[in-house]
Design a protein around this motif. Structure first.
Motif, PDB file in Angstrom:
ATOM      1  N   HIS A 105       0.823  -1.206   0.000  1.00  0.00           N
ATOM      2  CA  HIS A 105       0.000   0.000   0.000  1.00  0.00           C
ATOM      3  C   HIS A 105       0.862   1.265   0.000  1.00  0.00           C
ATOM      4  O   HIS A 105       0.468   2.286  -0.577  1.00  0.00           O
ATOM      5  CB  HIS A 105      -0.948  -0.016   1.198  1.00  0.00           C
ATOM      6  N   PHE A 106       2.011   1.210   0.627  1.00  0.00           N
ATOM      7  CA  PHE A 106       2.915   2.354   0.650  1.00  0.00           C
ATOM      8  C   PHE A 106       3.371   2.712  -0.761  1.00  0.00           C
ATOM      9  O   PHE A 106       3.199   3.850  -1.236  1.00  0.00           O
ATOM     10  CB  PHE A 106       4.104   2.030   1.551  1.00  0.00           C
ATOM     11  N   SER A 156      -0.693   4.019   3.994  1.00  0.00           N
ATOM     12  CA  SER A 156      -0.299   2.658   4.331  1.00  0.00           C
ATOM     13  C   SER A 156      -0.238   2.427   5.836  1.00  0.00           C
ATOM     14  O   SER A 156      -0.658   1.370   6.333  1.00  0.00           O
ATOM     15  CB  SER A 156       1.066   2.337   3.703  1.00  0.00           C
TER      16      SER A 156
END
Length: 308
Positions: A105-106, A156
C-alpha cells in the motif's frame, strides 16, 4: 483485551493462483519473465535519464521516479509469488504478511499520486508552455514527489494500524498470492464490518480520486487543444492516450477491488494480477517506446557501453 492475548496465528497460508502443478510451472515461467522485463526495463530508464543531460526536464525526472516505484512495487509481491509457485507449502509468517501489506500500500498509493502528478505535468507542458518552467521547477518537482511518498506512507500506516489491531486466532488461509488488507482482515476473530468500510473508503477513495484527477487533466487538455491540432499536438495527444490506457489498467482494477461493499469474489486474485504485474510491465514500454528522445538516449548509451 490486547491483541497478544488473542492472536494465536503465527503464519498464513497463501493458496496462490492455482493448485495444479502444470499451471504453477506455467505461471512461474510467465511471471519470472515479466518480473525480469520490469526490472531491466525500469533500470534502463533510470540509468538513461540519470546519465543523459538532455533528459533533465521535469517529465523525465517524474518518469525516473515512476520507474523506481515500479521496481519496488513489483518486488513486494512477485519474488514471494515465484517462490510459492515452486513450493508445496505456501506459508508466510504473520510479521512478513503485515510487512508485505504495508509496503504494497505504501508503494502502490505513492505511485497513484505520482501518476496524477505526471498527468498534471503533461497538461501544464502542453496547455501552458510559457509558464511550464516556472510551474514545474526543480524545487516544485521534488516537493511533489516527496508529497507522493508522504501521502503513500500516511495511507499505508493507517491501513496497517487498523489491521494489527484485530485479533487473529484462525483460520489462517488466504485465497490469494499475496497479503492484502481485505483478505487478511476477513480472518480476524472479531466483528470487522466497520473496519472493512473504513479501509474500503480509504483505499477506494484514493484510487477513485486519483483516477478522476487524471481524467480531469486529460479532458482539460483535449478541450484546450480542440480546433488547433498541429502535428506536434497530435503527437502529444497520441502519447497522452497511451498513458491514459496504462493508468486505466492500473486504476480500474484497484477501484473494483477496494471501492465496494465488504465482499469477495473467486476471481479477485486474477484481477489483482492486472495492477500488480501487467500495469508495471507496460509502463516502461509505453513511456519509452513512444518517446523518441528516450530511445535516442538509449542508443547513445548503448554505443558508449559498446566502446568499452
Amino acid at each position: 483485551m490486547a491483541q497478544s492475548n488473542f492472536s494465536q496465528v503465527t503464519e498464513f497460508i497463501l493458496l496462490g493462483l492455482s493448485d495444479t502443478r502444470e499451471l504453477q510451472v506455467a505461471f512461474f515461467t510467465i511471471f519470472f519473465l515479466a518480473y525480469t522485463m520490469v526490472l531491466l526495463g525500469n533500470l534502463l530508464i533510470i540509468v538513461t535519464v540519470r546519465t543523459d543531460p538532455k533528459l533533465s526536464s521535469p517529465m523525465y525526472f517524474l518518469l525516473c521516479n515512476l520507474s523506481f516505484l515500479d521496481i519496488c512495487y513489483t518486488s513486494v509481491t512477485i519474488p514471494r509469488m515465484l517462490v510459492d509457485l515452486l513450493s508445496r507449502r505456501k506459508a508466510i509468517v504473520f510479521e512478513g504478511c503485515i510487512a508485505q501489506l504495508f509496503f504494497l500500500h505504501f508503494v502502490g498509493s505513492s505511485e497513484m499520486f505520482l501518476l496524477a502528478v505526471m498527468a498534471y505535468d503533461r497538461y501544464t507542458a502542453i496547455c501552458k508552455p510559457l509558464h511550464y518552467t516556472a510551474i514545474m521547477s526543480r524545487w516544485a518537482c521534488w516537493l511533489l514527489v516527496c508529497s507522493c511518498w508522504a501521502g503513500g506512507f500516511l495511507h499505508s500506516i493507517t491501513q496497517t494500524w487498523l489491521t494489527i489491531q484485530l485479533p487473529f486466532c484462525g483460520p489462517n488461509t488466504i485465497d490469494s498470492y499475496f497479503c492484502d488488507v481485505q483478505p487478511v482482515i476477513r480472518l480476524a476473530c472479531a466483528d470487522i464490518y466497520l473496519t472493512q468500510w473504513l479501509m474500503a473508503s480509504n483505499s477506494g477513495l484514493i484510487s477513485l480520486g486519483c483516477f478522476l484527477l487524471l481524467l480531469t487533466s486529460y479532458t482539460l487538455l483535449l478541450l484546450s487543444l480542440r480546433g488547433r491540432l498541429t502535428q506536434g499536438h497530435c503527437k502529444a495527444l497520441s502519447t497522452c492516450a497511451s498513458h491514459l490506457l496504462v493508468v486505466t489498467l492500473f486504476f480500474l482494477p484497484c477501484i473494483f477491488i477496494y471501492l465496494r461493499p465488504p465482499c469477495t469474489f473467486p476471481f479477485d486474485k486474477y484481477v489483482c494480477v492486472i495492477y500488480t504485474i501487467l500495469s508495471p510491465l507496460m509502463n516502461p514500454l509505453i513511456y519509452t517506446l513512444r518517446n523518441n528522445e528516450v530511445k535516442e538516449s538509449m542508443q547513445r548509451l548503448w554505443k558508449c557501453c559498446s566502446v568499452f
